[in-house]
Design a protein around this motif. Structure first.
Motif, short mmCIF file in Angstrom:
data_model
loop_
_atom_site.label_atom_id
_atom_site.label_comp_id
_atom_site.label_asym_id
_atom_site.label_seq_id
_atom_site.Cartn_x
_atom_site.Cartn_y
_atom_site.Cartn_z
N ALA A 1 -1.85 4.57 11.68
CA ALA A 1 -2.94 5.49 11.38
C ALA A 1 -3.75 5.01 10.18
O ALA A 1 -3.23 4.36 9.27
CB ALA A 1 -2.38 6.89 11.10
N ASP A 2 -5.05 5.32 10.19
CA ASP A 2 -5.92 4.98 9.06
C ASP A 2 -5.60 5.87 7.85
O ASP A 2 -5.70 5.44 6.71
CB ASP A 2 -7.39 5.16 9.44
CG ASP A 2 -7.80 4.25 10.58
OD1 ASP A 2 -7.49 3.04 10.52
OD2 ASP A 2 -8.43 4.74 11.53
N GLN B 1 -1.31 2.89 3.86
CA GLN B 1 -2.63 3.50 3.91
C GLN B 1 -2.64 4.76 3.04
O GLN B 1 -1.59 5.23 2.60
CB GLN B 1 -3.01 3.84 5.35
CG GLN B 1 -2.20 4.95 5.99
CD GLN B 1 -0.91 4.49 6.62
OE1 GLN B 1 -0.04 3.99 5.91
NE2 GLN B 1 -0.77 4.67 7.93
N PRO B 2 -3.81 5.34 2.74
CA PRO B 2 -3.82 6.59 1.97
C PRO B 2 -3.05 7.71 2.67
O PRO B 2 -3.20 7.93 3.88
CB PRO B 2 -5.31 6.92 1.87
CG PRO B 2 -6.00 5.59 1.96
CD PRO B 2 -5.17 4.81 2.95
N VAL B 3 -2.19 8.38 1.91
CA VAL B 3 -1.35 9.48 2.39
C VAL B 3 -1.64 10.69 1.52
O VAL B 3 -1.71 10.57 0.29
CB VAL B 3 0.15 9.12 2.31
CG1 VAL B 3 1.02 10.29 2.77
CG2 VAL B 3 0.46 7.86 3.11
N LEU B 4 -1.79 11.86 2.14
CA LEU B 4 -2.04 13.09 1.39
C LEU B 4 -0.99 14.14 1.72
O LEU B 4 -0.91 14.61 2.85
CB LEU B 4 -3.43 13.65 1.70
CG LEU B 4 -3.80 14.97 1.00
CD1 LEU B 4 -3.87 14.78 -0.52
CD2 LEU B 4 -5.11 15.53 1.53
N GLY B 5 -0.18 14.50 0.73
CA GLY B 5 0.76 15.60 0.87
C GLY B 5 0.10 16.90 0.43
O GLY B 5 -0.68 16.92 -0.52
N ILE B 6 0.39 17.99 1.13
CA ILE B 6 -0.19 19.29 0.82
C ILE B 6 0.92 20.33 0.71
O ILE B 6 1.78 20.42 1.60
CB ILE B 6 -1.21 19.73 1.90
CG1 ILE B 6 -2.39 18.76 1.95
CG2 ILE B 6 -1.68 21.15 1.67
CD1 ILE B 6 -3.35 19.02 3.11
N CYS B 7 0.91 21.12 -0.36
CA CYS B 7 1.85 22.20 -0.61
C CYS B 7 3.28 21.66 -0.62
O CYS B 7 3.62 20.87 -1.48
CB CYS B 7 1.65 23.34 0.40
SG CYS B 7 2.52 24.87 -0.08
#
Length: 197
Positions: free
Chosen positions: A39-40, A71-77
């Motif tokens: 994944a991008d 790649q850029p990873v974003l964790g939320i909460c």
């Protein structure tokens, strides 16, 4: 753009999916290591409980997969909390260890200190391209009982009982304790910034 959302039996995935679709992106919800690696961008969102979430990740070796993403990873909460070293939730849970921080529970100091923290809080000290175009003091939506203290990876702070990490960053890993997908135009801008990193 190819965007993957980590599947790990967490709640509140649909709101992230809906926001991305408004951007013209159809994300794939998956726990497949190959799809995540290709994944991008990878999002690691959700609401849930740390010990059960980590058990699911470890059973499928997703803990190793996530740590090795480039790649850029974003964790939320809870995604942010699980990217820390350890959480006090569930009697104590070893997490992914991406951020050198231990997640602890809010400790009320007076009667009006509510746990969980729920509602709109202002963001401060915005020190990352993730917050491009966002002014200090803009508001985001939070709902949580545990938090990451301010640490060397902190890129934004907020306050509920104590000042704590509203967002973290280390290398290609980013995380927000707040829900950008529920934070109106401010949250949408933050998600767009992430997609453009």
């Amino acid at each position: 753009m190819n965007v993957a959302i980590v599947k790990y039996n967490a709640g509140n995935i649909k709101s992230v999916d809906n926001t991305l679709r408004r951007f013209g992106i159809a994300p794939v919800l998956t726990d497949n290591a190959e799809l995540l690696a290709k994944a991008d961008r990878v999002l690691f969102p959700g609401q849930g409980e740390a010990s059960g979430a980590m058990r699911y990740l470890k059973e499928r070796r997703l803990d190793e997969v996530i740590r090795n993403l480039r790649q850029p990873v974003l964790g939320i909460c809870i995604g942010q909390q699980l990217m820390c070293r350890h959480s006090d939730e569930g009697g104590g849970t070893d997490c992914l260890g991406i951020f050198d921080a231990d997640v602890i529970r809010f400790a009320p100091r007076k009667h009006e200190d509510k746990v969980p923290a729920m509602g709109w809080n202002s963001l401060h000290g915005l020190a990352s391209p993730l917050f491009a175009g966002i002014s200090d003091g803009e508001f985001a939506y939070f709902v949580h009982s545990y938090y990451a203290p301010v640490c060397e990876s902190t890129i934004a702070t907020t306050e509920h009982i104590v000042s704590y990490s509203a967002a973290l960053n280390k290398d290609n890993f980013y995380a927000t304790q707040f829900h950008p997908e529920k934070s109106g135009s401010t949250g949408e801008k933050i998600l767009k910034n992430f997609l453009e990193l």
